[in-house]
Design a protein around this motif. Structure first.
Motif, short mmCIF file in Angstrom:
data_model
loop_
_atom_site.label_atom_id
_atom_site.label_comp_id
_atom_site.label_asym_id
_atom_site.label_seq_id
_atom_site.Cartn_x
_atom_site.Cartn_y
_atom_site.Cartn_z
N PHE A 90 7.57 31.11 9.95
CA PHE A 90 7.79 30.72 8.55
C PHE A 90 6.56 31.05 7.70
N SER A 94 6.04 33.83 4.77
CA SER A 94 5.69 33.26 3.46
C SER A 94 4.41 33.89 2.91
N ALA A 105 15.76 27.33 11.36
CA ALA A 105 15.27 26.58 10.19
C ALA A 105 14.73 25.20 10.57
N SER A 115 15.22 21.48 5.82
CA SER A 115 15.55 22.63 6.66
C SER A 115 16.38 22.26 7.88
N TRP A 143 19.96 26.30 0.40
CA TRP A 143 18.96 26.82 1.34
C TRP A 143 17.94 27.67 0.58
N GLU A 144 18.45 28.50 -0.32
CA GLU A 144 17.56 29.34 -1.13
C GLU A 144 16.64 28.47 -1.99
N TYR A 147 13.82 26.97 0.05
CA TYR A 147 12.80 27.91 0.51
C TYR A 147 12.06 28.61 -0.64
N LEU A 152 10.25 32.55 -0.02
CA LEU A 152 11.10 33.05 1.06
C LEU A 152 12.57 33.07 0.66
N PRO A 154 16.17 32.95 2.51
CA PRO A 154 16.81 32.73 3.82
C PRO A 154 18.16 33.43 3.92
N GLU A 253 18.07 31.73 11.66
CA GLU A 253 17.76 32.17 10.31
C GLU A 253 16.97 33.47 10.30
N THR A 255 14.48 35.24 7.58
CA THR A 255 13.77 34.98 6.33
C THR A 255 13.18 36.30 5.84
N ASN A 257 10.38 37.82 2.96
CA ASN A 257 9.36 37.57 1.95
C ASN A 257 9.90 38.04 0.61
#
Lengths: 364, 364
Positions: A90, A94, A105, A115, A143-144, A147, A152, A154, A253, A255, A257
């Motif tokens: 994560f 990030s 998550a 998460s 979820w978006e 994060y 990030l 997801p 998940e 992820t 950047n």
């Protein structure tokens, strides 16, 4: 997939010289412009390179992206600790050490309490239900949102389906048989198990066989027949219990950047999103197909005793799970918001699946 | 999705001036070379333009392809009979009138007997199981083999999930209540219903409301709450029965003309395949999410009486279904080959899902 395997890799493999210093590359090769730019991305994962299902899933994703983009976006998938430790995926994505990550998550509970709802929770949603909640029930937007503060994006990138309750060296006939039972069961499931009178411990996946063999633990859960058989757990425990009340459909998940994603032309962005969708389905298909054969072998060739957890035990675990989830929802406003959506969707889909999936499977 | 709706469109809309003469275009626009060639494709479908789920699914597929290819492959989706009649999709794609089609494989039973196994059969596989069989159980290779003589490449392009057993104007308490019952139920399900003593008829989807209202039929099945409510069937029948034993997870098919597919550069081929995978999952997610809300409204606001088919009725239907499937398997060598694979996979996955999906859903 279990927290503790991650912890083990973290502990054991950090000493193996994982290169954590590699900076984020400019990532563009060649001198073409516009949509012909090429990108070389890194994806860090929480799994050993090519581990069945969990590790082959992100490789599948990367292959689809490369094929669809005619090589304009190449993603190199790193196994756990090859670039960063398993549980730093994560952070690495990030902060831009890698452009993408593949993990679970719920590992980031300490950083993003909400998460936990995006992998799987005790008595939560099945794979089909999770996908419906995420893509047509508002789950993905939440979820978006959860994060976004970390830069990030997801994406759902695989699913194990309903897991097994685990391996036991003695029969579980009542709640009394759980009292004092030392079981390897991490996360919210472990919290529930603890409240039911058991002793939840965390031990690395690779150490499960030995821990069971030497009596350090009395029971352990892992994933399902396909993955469990590979660890040889049937040789150290006779009873294989179901159903996997603690992880009824774990979403893996992906992820991305956000800065890296934003630097892609729109076609490559669409390719990344669709490849995730394909990889999400493909992993579930793979588990569904492989679990069949593995379970058959375990029962028919290896003499494993398949057992269902008694109804009163399941009822108590369900009761305790609701408590644990409500407490989790109170952790922060975002958790409350996510749980409200999750809970409402679960109630609706439970009603629907009672007359569709469940009624059909019982009737056939 | 029902055969008869197709038949209705065929009959009714052929008269509406559908342009069946449009030849396969050269399809390349612009003068770029190699991977920058652009393609304009036609997709014919068996559904009204933008019909919920069935019709919006292929539009979703086309949007993903266009976005991922940066417009290099544009696919115009035609509703039933806009270009060719609903039930001529297979032929139109086979002969190159259109490069792609979206329909249901079991419509082509007369041409390809084995095709019935690639949509859904009575007491067959659920959506999750179908996907596992197709992608990791050998199903897709068999489907490709069955369609190869017609110059077609099949792809799974959507799924309805478990359907409902249908709408009845009286309660079904035993097999006796089925005797002489006139029900709109097409395909192999209809064949089974007929053997159980009922009278299976085929009536167009758009005529179901009137047929029920005027007593032409006593019962009808359609798809599920989301689609059924849109037709207002709750206003002409009081009892809504489950589970949908006759179509437990209907796969929609995308077909691609092989010559057209071979003319695409490899990246666009990969884009088509992955977009199909994404569309396949997305339609199931959509049905799963929308059925919840529709069923809730039907029961809570519209006063629909939700009923389960009695166990002995389901047992008899299951018994008869096996007979019908075995006879179908004897239709030709390819059908026998497909059914052998399907049957073996179903037996295995049934064992697995009894301890995973089923046991979990029952326990929660």
């Amino acid at each position: 997939m279990k927290h503790i395997l991650m912890l083990a890799w973290l502990v054991v493999l950090t000493a193996c010289g994982a290169d954590q210093t590699a900076p984020l590359q400019g990532s563009m090769a060649g001198d073409t412009t516009g949509s012909q730019k090429t990108f070389q991305w890194k994806m860090v994962t929480s799994w050993p390179k090519n581990y069945p299902g969990l590790g082959t899933g992100p490789e599948y994703f990367a292959r689809q992206v490369e094929a669809m983009s005619a090589g304009r976006l190449k993603i190199h998938v790193y196994g756990a600790n090859e670039l960063v430790p398993a549980l730093e995926v994560f952070d690495a994505v990030s902060n831009g050490t890698a452009e993408m990550g593949h993990s679970g998550a719920y590992f980031w509970k300490g950083k993003v309490p909400a998460s936990v709802f995006f992998t799987s929770v005790p008595f939560g949603l099945t794979a089909q239900e999770m996908n419906a909640w995420l893509y047509h029930g508002g789950g993905m937007a939440l979820w978006e949102e959860a994060y976004a503060p970390f830069g990030l994006i997801p994406l759902a990138g695989g699913n194990s389906g309903v897991q097994m309750a685990g391996w036991f060296n003695r029969e579980i006939n009542s709640l009394n048989d759980i009292k004092g039972l030392k079981m390897r069961i991490p996360g919210l499931g472990g919290e529930v198990f603890q409240r039911a009178g058991g002793e939840a411990v965390t031990i690395a996946g690779g150490e499960l066989f030995t821990a069971m063999q030497t009596g350090v633990i009395d029971a352990t859960e892992w994933v399902g027949p396909w993955n469990d058989k590979a660890f040889g757990l049937h040789r150290v425990a006779k009873y294989y219990y179901y159903p996997g009340w603690h992880e009824p459909g774990s979403t893996m998940e992906l992820t991305v950047n956000k800065k890296a994603f934003d630097s892609l032309p729109a076609d490559l962005q669409a390719i990344v999103r669709n490849a995730a969708r394909a990889a999400n389905q493909n992993m579930l298909d793979e588990y569904t197909a492989h679990n069949n054969a593995a379970l058959k072998e375990l029962v028919e060739k290896d003499g494993v005793q398949l057992r269902k957890l008694p109804d009163d035990v399941l009822a108590r675990l369900r009761e305790l799970s609701e408590q644990v989830l409500e407490e989790q929802a109170a952790a922060d406003p975002m958790s409350g918001k996510v749980y409200a959506s999750f809970k409402a969707f679960r109630a609706n889909v439970k009603t629907w699946h009672a007359v569709s999936e469940q009624a059909y499977i019982e009737a056939r």
